[in-house]
Design a protein around this motif. Structure first.
Motif, PDB file in Angstrom:
ATOM      1  N   ASN A 221       0.869  -1.116   0.009  1.00 58.37           N
ATOM      2  CA  ASN A 221       0.003  -0.008   0.061  1.00 58.37           C
ATOM      3  C   ASN A 221       0.934   1.249   0.090  1.00 58.37           C
ATOM      4  O   ASN A 221       1.164   2.141   0.967  1.00 58.37           O
ATOM      5  CB  ASN A 221      -0.919   0.076   1.149  1.00 58.37           C
ATOM      6  N   THR A 222       1.311   1.496  -0.966  1.00 57.59           N
ATOM      7  CA  THR A 222       2.639   2.577  -1.101  1.00 57.59           C
ATOM      8  C   THR A 222       2.094   4.047  -1.046  1.00 57.59           C
ATOM      9  O   THR A 222       2.896   4.846  -0.705  1.00 57.59           O
ATOM     10  CB  THR A 222       3.278   2.195  -2.495  1.00 57.59           C
ATOM     11  N   LYS A 223       0.890   4.200  -1.200  1.00 57.22           N
ATOM     12  CA  LYS A 223       0.416   5.473  -1.173  1.00 57.22           C
ATOM     13  C   LYS A 223      -0.238   6.039   0.234  1.00 57.22           C
ATOM     14  O   LYS A 223      -0.218   7.036   0.602  1.00 57.22           O
ATOM     15  CB  LYS A 223      -0.980   5.851  -2.150  1.00 57.22           C
ATOM     16  N   LEU A 224      -0.443   4.821   1.004  1.00 59.57           N
ATOM     17  CA  LEU A 224      -0.895   5.176   2.171  1.00 59.57           C
ATOM     18  C   LEU A 224      -2.068   6.031   2.328  1.00 59.57           C
ATOM     19  O   LEU A 224      -1.973   6.812   3.169  1.00 59.57           O
ATOM     20  CB  LEU A 224       0.247   5.371   3.433  1.00 59.57           C
ATOM     21  N   ASN A 225      -3.051   6.026   1.448  1.00 52.17           N
ATOM     22  CA  ASN A 225      -4.263   6.835   1.441  1.00 52.17           C
ATOM     23  C   ASN A 225      -5.441   6.080   2.501  1.00 52.17           C
ATOM     24  O   ASN A 225      -5.894   4.945   1.928  1.00 52.17           O
ATOM     25  CB  ASN A 225      -4.783   7.176   0.238  1.00 52.17           C
TER      26      ASN A 225
ATOM     27  N   ARG B 276       6.425  17.415   3.906  1.00 53.86           N
ATOM     28  CA  ARG B 276       7.468  18.074   3.321  1.00 53.86           C
ATOM     29  C   ARG B 276       7.613  17.278   1.699  1.00 53.86           C
ATOM     30  O   ARG B 276       8.198  18.078   0.754  1.00 53.86           O
ATOM     31  CB  ARG B 276       9.094  17.862   3.920  1.00 53.86           C
ATOM     32  N   HIS B 277       6.779  16.208   1.568  1.00 55.46           N
ATOM     33  CA  HIS B 277       6.668  15.717   0.155  1.00 55.46           C
ATOM     34  C   HIS B 277       5.303  15.878  -0.203  1.00 55.46           C
ATOM     35  O   HIS B 277       4.805  14.952  -1.260  1.00 55.46           O
ATOM     36  CB  HIS B 277       7.165  13.981   0.337  1.00 55.46           C
ATOM     37  N   ASN B 278       4.464  16.523   0.491  1.00 53.67           N
ATOM     38  CA  ASN B 278       2.941  16.895  -0.086  1.00 53.67           C
ATOM     39  C   ASN B 278       2.248  15.775  -0.094  1.00 53.67           C
ATOM     40  O   ASN B 278       1.548  15.610  -0.872  1.00 53.67           O
ATOM     41  CB  ASN B 278       3.110  17.542  -1.464  1.00 53.67           C
ATOM     42  N   MET B 279       2.560  14.788   1.106  1.00 52.80           N
ATOM     43  CA  MET B 279       1.592  13.594   1.392  1.00 52.80           C
ATOM     44  C   MET B 279       1.180  13.615   2.596  1.00 52.80           C
ATOM     45  O   MET B 279       1.747  14.206   3.646  1.00 52.80           O
ATOM     46  CB  MET B 279       2.663  12.306   1.268  1.00 52.80           C
ATOM     47  N   MET B 280      -0.043  13.344   2.814  1.00 48.95           N
ATOM     48  CA  MET B 280      -0.568  13.292   4.102  1.00 48.95           C
ATOM     49  C   MET B 280      -1.488  11.979   4.297  1.00 48.95           C
ATOM     50  O   MET B 280      -2.534  11.732   3.701  1.00 48.95           O
ATOM     51  CB  MET B 280      -1.599  14.618   4.404  1.00 48.95           C
TER      52      MET B 280
ATOM     53  N   GLU C 253      -4.258  20.177   2.770  1.00 46.14           N
ATOM     54  CA  GLU C 253      -3.305  21.225   2.547  1.00 46.14           C
ATOM     55  C   GLU C 253      -2.903  22.030   4.070  1.00 46.14           C
ATOM     56  O   GLU C 253      -1.863  22.266   4.236  1.00 46.14           O
ATOM     57  CB  GLU C 253      -3.819  22.325   1.782  1.00 46.14           C
ATOM     58  N   ARG C 254      -4.224  22.189   4.927  1.00 50.53           N
ATOM     59  CA  ARG C 254      -3.972  22.540   6.053  1.00 50.53           C
ATOM     60  C   ARG C 254      -2.954  21.645   7.198  1.00 50.53           C
ATOM     61  O   ARG C 254      -2.023  22.157   7.807  1.00 50.53           O
ATOM     62  CB  ARG C 254      -5.056  22.869   6.880  1.00 50.53           C
ATOM     63  N   MET C 255      -3.004  20.575   6.965  1.00 52.96           N
ATOM     64  CA  MET C 255      -2.389  19.487   7.766  1.00 52.96           C
ATOM     65  C   MET C 255      -0.893  19.450   7.133  1.00 52.96           C
ATOM     66  O   MET C 255       0.012  19.472   7.936  1.00 52.96           O
ATOM     67  CB  MET C 255      -2.915  17.987   7.453  1.00 52.96           C
ATOM     68  N   ILE C 256      -0.690  19.691   5.694  1.00 58.54           N
ATOM     69  CA  ILE C 256       0.657  19.888   5.158  1.00 58.54           C
ATOM     70  C   ILE C 256       1.258  21.154   5.667  1.00 58.54           C
ATOM     71  O   ILE C 256       2.717  20.959   6.036  1.00 58.54           O
ATOM     72  CB  ILE C 256       0.488  19.566   3.678  1.00 58.54           C
ATOM     73  N   ARG C 257       0.471  21.997   5.707  1.00 59.61           N
ATOM     74  CA  ARG C 257       1.260  23.386   6.331  1.00 59.61           C
ATOM     75  C   ARG C 257       1.507  23.317   7.765  1.00 59.61           C
ATOM     76  O   ARG C 257       2.545  23.800   8.370  1.00 59.61           O
ATOM     77  CB  ARG C 257       0.370  24.536   6.052  1.00 59.61           C
TER      78      ARG C 257
END
Length: 307
Positions: A136-140, A198-202, A217-221
């Motif tokens: 599960n490489t995306k971890l979505n 930092r790699h735009n993944m959440m 986006e808020r979690m990434i910030r």
């Protein structure tokens, strides 16, 4: 008197050399596994050192295998490689359990793993779950339940194998390992948030983001003064704490000799406490810094049997 021919003397010398080489190879493989876990999985390395041999050596082999598989999964997520190397590990595990003399790659981790499997009769299923979880490489994750299932496969599976190394196969112990693995897996995700951002993944489950009205986006910030981000972090930490509490309750009745297997619970407990004191700011230095007291705390908790 019996006489020994020169040919027999040479044969005996060759046998001694072969034994020395084999012994040296085993020692080298063990050192490689120890070094892999020490460099890439420090906290579990400290916990594993407090196990007794031969279980400690086998545990280091399993931990090193888990590190290698996790590293492949991380590289696949970042787009540096495909997920094909995970197929290699999946096929290697299958080969280790075949009885038809299948050749397996000559690699230190695989060599130590083969020894552990043969010595303790470890279950193939747990290894397969470890590898396939990393596919599960995306971890979505849509739901918290999906995250818990991932933690069960990728973390609890290691604990199940450690229990088997101690010749412990019962539902009560497995239940404790399941909850601890889920707690540790969720904490691993929490700790990865700054790196993933930092790699735009959440990898935070979508249902939590939606329930708190927080976008990816808020979690990434990851704004330190963003109450919504802290609420999401608090919710995840609460789920981890609930699993840890259930594991600790179940551990109360476990035999003392297998309690050191559950020392990672001390790591989880201390991290969650640091996070609480930092008001659930996941990027706070108090949360991200190395726990310098951990080796002493782990030793003391094992000595007291208070895990």
């Amino acid at each position: 008197m019996l006489s020994i021919s020169a040919r027999n003397v040479a044969r005996l010398k060759r046998t001694d050399v072969t034994r020395e080489v084999a012994s040296s190879a085993k020692s080298s493989s063990q050192t490689v596994c120890l070094d892999i876990v020490r460099r890439h999985d420090r906290e579990n390395f400290l916990c594993t050192l407090l196990l007794s041999n031969p279980q400690r050596r086998s545990a280091l082999a399993v931990r090193a295998f888990n590190v290698e598989v996790a590293k492949v999964g991380e590289k696949a997520r970042s787009g540096h490689i495909s997920a094909m190397p995970l197929k290699f590990w999946d096929e290697t595990i299958a080969g280790l359990y075949r009885k038809n003399g299948t050749q397996i790659p000559q690699q230190p981790v695989i060599s130590e793993l083969a020894s552990a499997i043969n010595h303790h009769r470890l279950s193939k299923m747990h290894f397969q779950r470890l590898v396939r979880a990393r596919m599960n490489t995306k971890l979505n994750f849509v739901s918290v339940k999906q995250l818990e299932d991932y933690a069960e496969q990728s973390v609890s599976s290691v604990l199940y194998l450690l229990l088997e190394m101690h010749d412990t196969r019962n539902t009560h112990c497995d239940h404790a390992a399941s909850h601890l693995g889920k707690a540790q897996g969720i904490v691993n995700l929490l700790r990865s948030i700054p790196y993933q951002a930092r790699h735009n993944m959440m990898p935070v489950p979508q249902e939590l983001l939606i329930s708190h009205g927080v976008s990816q986006e808020r979690m990434i910030r990851n704004g330190r003064n963003d109450p919504g981000v802290k609420e999401v972090t608090y919710s995840l930490a609460s789920v981890a704490h609930q699993h840890l509490a259930k594991a600790k309750k179940l551990m109360e009745t476990l035999p003392r000799q297998i309690k050191p297997i559950f020392l990672p619970g001390v790591v989880v407990e201390r991290f969650l406490n640091r996070l609480r004191l930092a008001d659930f700011d996941i990027s706070n230095p108090r949360v991200t810094q190395t726990d310098s007291l951990l080796p002493l705390v782990l030793y003391w908790r094992k000595f007291r049997g208070n895990i």
